[in-house]
Write an enzyme that holds these catalytic residues in place. Structure first.
Site, mmCIF file in Angstrom:
data_model
loop_
_atom_site.group_PDB
_atom_site.id
_atom_site.type_symbol
_atom_site.label_atom_id
_atom_site.label_comp_id
_atom_site.label_asym_id
_atom_site.label_seq_id
_atom_site.Cartn_x
_atom_site.Cartn_y
_atom_site.Cartn_z
ATOM 1 N N LYS A 8 51.291 27.644 4.246
ATOM 2 C CA LYS A 8 51.681 26.092 3.643
ATOM 3 C C LYS A 8 52.542 25.568 4.784
ATOM 4 C CE LYS A 8 55.821 27.879 5.747
ATOM 5 N NZ LYS A 8 56.287 27.545 7.073
ATOM 6 N N ASP A 132 60.401 33.784 4.935
ATOM 7 C CA ASP A 132 59.281 33.331 3.736
ATOM 8 C C ASP A 132 58.321 33.483 2.767
ATOM 9 O OD1 ASP A 132 57.695 33.844 5.831
ATOM 10 O OD2 ASP A 132 57.338 32.144 6.815
#
Length: 269
Positions: A8, A132
């Site tokens: 990401k 995350d």
């Protein structure tokens, strides 16, 4: 079963405040990109974990994939499995590679053993493994806040844009990155700024880690400037570094322009 845990990027990253638990509250947009590892999980006579590709430091027993298996095995009757990870996403690069491996392990085990774990419970499991990790359960563009583990829908659509990621093979630990940070609440709402034309993001959509890491590692600033020179509409560092990315309107092969570094490029979805 083979899955491909993807990386990401952070589009904007504000470090808002330090929490009492030692973590920091942030504001960011997490956006999935196609740079990925390969993760194979198969039923076996006994549990095993092995990895190839980029060397992963530390004891395999502490790898996040192993931790994800152990966590689910404590609550469900999992059979033993062999886990084989082909590591391609750089480590300590601000791309969430290890977190993605963990989240995809949760999702793969859920499917492999037909556990029927709800989305919310998968998110809860992922949050236990890292700030995350939970993002990669849904694995779609999201506005992230708190520790980066709470989410809101965001209308940002970059499908069809071309992205180039450049990693100078620097490993920047989270602790090192945060050591130079002075938390400060942003004057503007990142969600509002991302509604502006991408050409204007350069002036308003910031990654707070660049303030301290660019002087310490001048190569990071140099790569960002080169991405703009090559025509990027927006360029920034991802996460706590050390990967820089540039977003382009059209396909732009820059592999030969950054051949001294690791480069991944492709279309955003």
């Amino acid at each position: 079963m083979v899955v491909f845990p993807n990386a990401k990027i952070n589009i904007g990253l504000n470090i808002v405040e330090k929490r009492q638990d030692g973590f920091h509250n942030i504001e960011s947009c997490f956006y999935p990109v196609g740079w990925s590892d390969a993760l194979e999980i198969l039923p076996a006579e006994s549990f095993s974990f092995q990895s190839d590709g980029i060397n992963i430091p530390g004891d395999p027993a502490t790898n996040l994939c192993t931790k994800a298996y152990d966590m689910l095995a404590a609550d469900y009757a999992l059979g033993p499995v062999s886990i084989h990870l082909l590591k391609a996403v750089p480590i300590g690069a601000g791309l969430g590679g290890g977190s993605s491996d963990a989240a995809f392990t949760i999702k793969a085990l859920n499917e492999l053993f037909g556990l029927g774990i709800s989305l919310e419970k998968q998110l809860d499991y992922a949050r236990r493994l890292g700030s995350d990790c939970a993002f990669f359960i849904e694995n779609k563009p999201l506005y992230c806040f708190k520790k980066g583990d709470r989410f809101e829908e965001i209308s940002l659509k970059l499908e069809g844009k071309w992205i180039v990621l450049v990693n100078p093979e620097l490993h920047i630990s989270t602790a090192e990155a945060y050591a130079g940070i002075r938390p400060l609440k942003s004057e503007n709402d990142l969600r509002d700024m991302l509604k502006m034309p991408m050409e204007s993001w350069k002036e308003v959509v910031k990654n707070d880690f660049e303030i301290s890491l660019f002087p310490k590692y001048p190569v990071l600033k140099e790569i960002k400037e080169r991405l703009y020179h090559e025509g990027a509409k927006y360029a920034a560092m991802s996460g706590s570094g050390s990967t820089l990315f540039g977003i382009f309107e059209e396909e732009t092969d820059l592999s030969y322009k950054f051949n001294e570094y690791k480069v991944w490029q492709g279309y955003l979805k």
